[in-house]
Design an enzyme around this catalytic site. Sequence first.
Site, PDB file in Angstrom:
ATOM      1  N   CYS A  93     -43.487 -22.520  64.019  1.00 44.13           N
ATOM      2  CA  CYS A  93     -43.130 -23.891  64.369  1.00 44.13           C
ATOM      3  C   CYS A  93     -41.785 -23.946  65.091  1.00 44.13           C
ATOM      4  O   CYS A  93     -41.667 -23.478  66.210  1.00 44.13           O
ATOM      5  CB  CYS A  93     -43.173 -24.781  63.123  1.00 44.13           C
TER       6      CYS A  93
ATOM      7  N   HIS B 109     -48.222 -23.170  60.502  1.00 43.94           N
ATOM      8  CA  HIS B 109     -47.513 -22.814  59.274  1.00 43.94           C
ATOM      9  C   HIS B 109     -48.401 -22.014  58.331  1.00 43.94           C
ATOM     10  O   HIS B 109     -48.845 -22.540  57.307  1.00 43.94           O
ATOM     11  CB  HIS B 109     -47.032 -24.074  58.563  1.00 43.94           C
TER      12      HIS B 109
ATOM     13  N   GLU C 253     -47.388 -20.045  56.295  1.00 45.97           N
ATOM     14  CA  GLU C 253     -46.646 -19.990  55.022  1.00 45.97           C
ATOM     15  C   GLU C 253     -46.916 -21.212  54.157  1.00 45.97           C
ATOM     16  O   GLU C 253     -46.495 -21.270  53.002  1.00 45.97           O
ATOM     17  CB  GLU C 253     -45.143 -19.836  55.304  1.00 45.97           C
TER      18      GLU C 253
END
Lengths: 215, 928
Positions: A92, A194, A196
């Site tokens: 990002c 993302h 994560e």
Amino acid sequence: MIRKKASVLYAPGFNCEEETMEIIRLAGGNPRLVFIDYILSGRQKITDCDLFSIPGGFSYGDHIDPGAIVALRLKEKFQELIEAGIVIGGNCNGNQVLVQLGIFGEKIAMDENDSGRFCSHPYIQHRVQPSNCVWTNGMEGEIITYPQAHRFGKYVGDLSGVQTVMTYEGFSPNGGKVAAICSDNGRIFATMGHPERNLGNSLCVKLYENALKAA
Amino acid sequence: MSTGTKQSGNVRIHRVVVGLKKHRKNNPPVYKIYNLEMEGPRPSDRLLQEIFCDPVKHQLVKQMPQQRQFLEHMYHGGVVDPAQESIKIACQAKGIKIIAAKISTRYYGKAAANIFVNPQVEVAYRTESDIKKIETLLPRGKRLEMQFFNLLAMDDSQLLKLSKDRDLSLSLADMKMLANFQAEQRLSVVSDTFLEYYGCRWSDHCKHRKWAALGIYKYLYDATMLINNPNMVSAFKDNAGGWRFYGGKVVAFKKETHNSPSQKEPFGGQLTKLGGVIRDLFGFGLGAKPIGNTELTVVGEFDHKKFPFLEGNVLEPQTIAQETIRAIAGYGNPMGIPMLLSRMLSHPNFGGKVFALGGTIGITTLKRALKGKSLPGDIAILAGGRTGNDGIHGATISSGEMTEKVDTGDSCHVQIGNPYTEQLFMRAIAALYRAGCLRAINDFGAAGIVSAFGEMGEDCGLLINLAKVPLKCAGLSNWQIFISESQERMAFAIKPEKVKTALAIFRRFSIEATPIGIFTNTQRFQVIYDQESEDFERGMSLSGEVCLDELFSNSDRCPAIKLEVVDIPKTGIKTAHHPDVDTDDVEELAAKIVAHFDVCNQAAATMQYDSTVQSIHYQGPLYGRNYNVASSLSVQRPVYNKQWGLTHSESFSPWQFEADPVQAAINAMVHAIVTQLVAGVKLRDICLADNFYTPHLDPHAWGYLKKQVYAIADLSVKLGTPFITGKDSSSGSATFDNAKHVINVLCSVVISAMGKIPDVRRLVLHLWQEPGNVLMMVGPRAKTLNGSILASVQGVNGNFLEGLSVEEAAEWLPRISKLARSGMVKSAVPINEGGAILRLFEGVEASGFGIDMDVDPNLLFTANLGGALVEVNYSEADTLKRKFRDLQPIVIGRIKENQEMVINGKPIDFHLLQNGWNTTFERKVYNK
């Protein structure tokens, strides 16, 4: 087993550092936060890691262009990372920093989503394309689902010289097709999404396992 | 282009104009201009290009189009651009030193016509010559000397005039009490700081005097204490309510309104609404980490049908809606806090003053959840954004009505939100705690230093030196420094031996932090302005200008106010009758309901809010195959690698409050709780928040308010679900044309519920599972349309609401909880204002399946009274009917494979419904 060292960059405005550290932990790495001011002052060494991760957020408020101020400040230090061949990832805002740094050449940029709006969606599908990217090694053809949340996430410019690592499958949050790219040597990976934020997804964790393995 | 406005000496303003290399189709050029105030000549284009241009997208513009009409806007003289610090850092990276910076944006032609410039905080330029007149980008201000007043020499009218002139919102009795303080202390005069201090301390915002006068705060508080729920950690005492979670963690939540500022300057007001409530969680106990935000805004009627005089006299609801979305995204996203639930509603009575409610949930440990207590010798450290002339009189303005008068010019009561600065606290507070530096924390809410440090010092004593406060404005008066609030500042009591450590931690996180005072043992609030004074030491004496020297206990001597409680009028019963709905009518009525603004597809707004940051989301604000159906219940797993679930629901239906404010309050509470129960959360694991909005010029308002509070407090006791946090806004009346027109908001209360479940996988959510399963409606059904969406669509409403009484609700809710946890329910959703038809439509849209209904169509349109729509296996439908007969279960129909809706053999045009549901919001808010 010794866990490989991963540095997660902190600059004012980043806000995804905790989940980034968590996915690195899940992937078997040993994450720590490194501060941009400490790196610039020499208190922390940028190359003192096996993996360098730039998280998402709104560094310096995105007040000029997303990622631009971190890139301006880290330009020289970053060269040390590249010369050391350290595996690097940017998600990002981290992706925007890497693009601003010119890692993928001077011909690409991140533009505003076609909608002109921020788009947050938890279930964006990404198809892994064949490439030499160490992060997606062995994952070609897989579809990985993870969130996207951005307003300036469309790769524009001349993408012909850049390796596409993932493409959007179905809905694209920004109107573009390309979802992730990597450097020529396959060691620097950037995605507007993302992974994560999908800690329970084994494919998302595998991205980091691959990166640590290659580190 | 170097237009370089001339400055004194060698200081100049250089304008760096950046344009896109390639403009978007149909979009006229827009220019972003970095106005840089600095010494010396303009830096080279090469350097400026490197700092401000992406070589692929941007170019430095030498000459903007001339001789054409344009509009260029930027923050006005009194405001520091939130981007200034970042621009300074960027320039510094290239060796350029900037004194001040502001970004302006220039539009040409038609594009300029659509730009909303709010004079509260911005200025619009239309000619080059006007721009050339800018002398400095630094906020200017003349530091006024302290003023003194002899209250004892003033008569009643002079005392009142003084209160009014200074926007103190103090009554004559209050002013007389202040005169009394002057006499007691044998002072010849009192200072402006003294007056402002009591104006803040005794404001309704800080002291809740109206609630105290009605005795309802105590009633609600006592109810919570009586329940004595073992999950409760703190209630009504801290910045937020604390609720025991799992594994030694505590979750806290708080909701707060920001109505007046959001009406006046919606972007700034909504921005700081969210910033303010987030800040409350930072200041909970010894700091909580915010993990979720909620958003609810009620705007007025888009076409001003009910109050036509509003046209041109208020900001259009469309503008407020757009600015709200921009603000919530603009603050919540950079903060890195996921959006849990978001909704926008529209009702004519909120046309004079919007209802702007924001909420934040945080997490901390049990040990940190207890409020810290500062001790004599602790150092008062002010950290975060610098103090300016924004955010002044937030406390006293919120205690007054909305009139044309509430415009304070350069010193606006709307703060300039800067999430970039507030976000820095996310990690810093945790680091301070770990390092053992913290004794206490407080937020910098309404009333600035008065409340932030004042509340921390009232048990011991406090000395503050205003000269130490870092300022962003050239000259602020003592009283302005004293009361300026901000969501980007926090107040800390730091252990004296840990001050160095604390300052280092603040530096590591790029937070400016300054010792500005010391906690003492004097029991007094002492405020000085002394530039010469160096360090803070125990026993130091007052020096310099003494601005305030008051016993803290004096602020408890606030005169009680009297409110006249007028009985609620007994008028004849008015009913919005239910039309006799035939199967043939269902399609038309359903299409109207799903296209109603309050319940339509609002993904266009919701998707602009980051809902996945922190990676703890389980069910966010939207769900379903197309990720576009609004969730009733948000679910998070706030601790990594654990399945512990945190649930949140919220209920408010303006149409119900229009019909019957008291029953609507009960219905809202029942609905918020049922939303949790049908998902499988246990009653004892649910806690509540109340957020009231009361029209103070409505003679019946206090009567309704009292009854509302009694009703929800009584129900909370019967259920064992305590209210642990709440806030009241008692200024819900707006006057226009010299009070010729008054618009009162509805006597409203939003009820929010927070729950927990040890394993999220046990939750039953609203996503239909399997074709062939049966959908059943449980719960009593209303007989009238009063308070329903259909009544709103038809422009009718009654003046009473059906609903469960407190006693009935107390019996009903445990039963529905039992059903939800019976193992029979495959999916479930509460039914409320849109009736069952709305939930059925949403079920089809979300799952991609269809529904074949065999039911009396009349049952689909009334609001349900605490009921739900549940999915069960076909084979278990009869068992459910038998075992849960008292829930009045009715089979609605069966889920089918194809995405269609059929009722009694007649197909409903699902695409017609979809079209209305999908287009309303974009049309009304974005003209699309």
